[in-house]
Design a protein around this motif. Structure first.
Motif, short mmCIF file in Angstrom:
data_model
loop_
_atom_site.label_atom_id
_atom_site.label_comp_id
_atom_site.label_asym_id
_atom_site.label_seq_id
_atom_site.Cartn_x
_atom_site.Cartn_y
_atom_site.Cartn_z
N THR A 153 33.93 36.08 53.27
CA THR A 153 34.08 35.10 52.24
C THR A 153 33.44 35.62 50.94
N GLY A 154 32.18 36.32 51.25
CA GLY A 154 31.68 36.93 49.92
C GLY A 154 32.35 38.13 49.43
N ALA A 155 32.93 38.69 50.14
CA ALA A 155 33.74 39.91 49.74
C ALA A 155 35.15 39.31 48.89
N ILE A 156 35.76 38.34 49.62
CA ILE A 156 36.70 37.50 48.92
C ILE A 156 36.51 37.06 47.73
N ILE A 208 34.01 37.94 45.46
CA ILE A 208 33.93 39.12 44.66
C ILE A 208 35.31 39.67 44.21
N TYR A 209 36.37 39.64 45.19
CA TYR A 209 37.58 40.29 44.72
C TYR A 209 38.23 39.33 43.75
N GLU A 210 37.92 37.89 43.99
CA GLU A 210 38.57 37.08 43.20
C GLU A 210 37.92 37.17 41.62
N ASP A 211 36.80 37.47 41.81
CA ASP A 211 36.12 37.64 40.61
C ASP A 211 36.81 38.74 39.52
N ILE A 212 37.13 40.05 40.46
CA ILE A 212 37.64 41.10 39.66
C ILE A 212 39.18 40.45 39.16
N GLU A 213 39.90 39.67 40.00
CA GLU A 213 41.33 39.25 39.57
C GLU A 213 40.87 38.28 38.34
N ASP A 214 39.93 37.56 38.35
CA ASP A 214 39.84 36.27 37.48
C ASP A 214 38.70 36.72 36.18
N ILE A 215 38.34 37.93 35.98
CA ILE A 215 37.54 38.27 35.04
C ILE A 215 37.54 37.89 33.75
N ASN A 216 38.61 37.57 33.18
CA ASN A 216 39.29 36.96 32.02
C ASN A 216 39.31 35.59 31.93
N ALA A 259 35.02 22.14 46.67
CA ALA A 259 35.20 22.48 45.17
C ALA A 259 36.24 23.01 44.89
N TYR A 260 36.88 23.92 46.18
CA TYR A 260 38.41 24.56 45.70
C TYR A 260 39.39 23.62 45.59
N PHE A 261 39.33 22.51 46.55
CA PHE A 261 40.39 21.65 46.35
C PHE A 261 40.22 20.49 45.25
N VAL A 262 38.85 20.47 44.96
CA VAL A 262 38.90 19.37 43.51
C VAL A 262 39.21 20.46 42.30
N LEU A 263 38.84 21.41 42.34
CA LEU A 263 39.41 22.27 41.10
C LEU A 263 40.57 22.79 40.97
N ARG A 264 41.32 22.99 42.22
CA ARG A 264 42.70 23.47 42.08
C ARG A 264 43.82 22.58 42.20
N TRP A 265 43.27 21.06 42.54
CA TRP A 265 44.27 20.10 42.75
C TRP A 265 45.21 20.00 41.71
N LEU A 314 45.33 33.66 49.48
CA LEU A 314 44.16 34.00 49.89
C LEU A 314 42.87 33.03 49.81
N GLY A 315 43.10 32.01 48.88
CA GLY A 315 42.25 30.97 48.70
C GLY A 315 42.15 29.97 50.11
N LEU A 316 43.32 29.80 50.61
CA LEU A 316 43.34 29.05 52.04
C LEU A 316 42.92 29.70 53.12
N PHE A 317 43.11 31.13 53.11
CA PHE A 317 42.52 32.13 54.29
C PHE A 317 41.11 31.89 53.98
N ASP A 318 40.58 31.87 52.85
CA ASP A 318 39.11 31.86 52.67
C ASP A 318 38.37 30.50 52.93
N LYS A 319 39.33 29.41 52.71
CA LYS A 319 38.77 28.13 53.16
C LYS A 319 38.58 28.11 54.97
N ALA A 320 39.81 28.71 55.43
CA ALA A 320 39.61 28.54 56.95
C ALA A 320 38.46 29.55 57.36
#
Length: 99
Positions: free
Chosen positions: A4-7, A9-17, A62-68, A75-81
């Protein structure tokens, strides 16, 4: 924790902007790796497990609240699992150490 830590950090790279969201992803990922360091250093395990349950639980919610309502992200749902499993493991470890 590593997964989950690696996911995050990967998402940070995707969402850096995306400003603050990218920063939150990197901090979340680093938090998981920091917990591993604390575990290795021998920090009070029940305290660390309890904090991990809260830390991971907040991110889970927070994932569900912020993305609803756009929660369908493979990837997000895998991370939640992964996080749900991590919370379950931490609860079991916490209860074992407390008894």
């Amino acid at each position: 924790m590593i997964l989950t830590g690696a996911i995050h950090i990967y998402e940070d790279i995707e969402d850096i902007n995306e400003g603050i969201i990218g920063i939150l992803f990197i901090l979340a990922g680093l938090g998981f790796f920091g917990a591993l360091v604390l575990l290795y250093l021998g920090v009070n395990q029940p305290l660390l497990y309890g904090d991990g349950i809260i830390y991971t639980g907040i991110q889970f919610i927070a994932y569900f609240v912020l993305r609803w309502p756009d929660i369908i992200d493979p990837l997000g749902l895998f991370d939640k699992a992964v996080q749900a499993l991590l919370i379950l493991i931490l609860v079991i470890l916490y209860l074992q150490k407390r008894s």
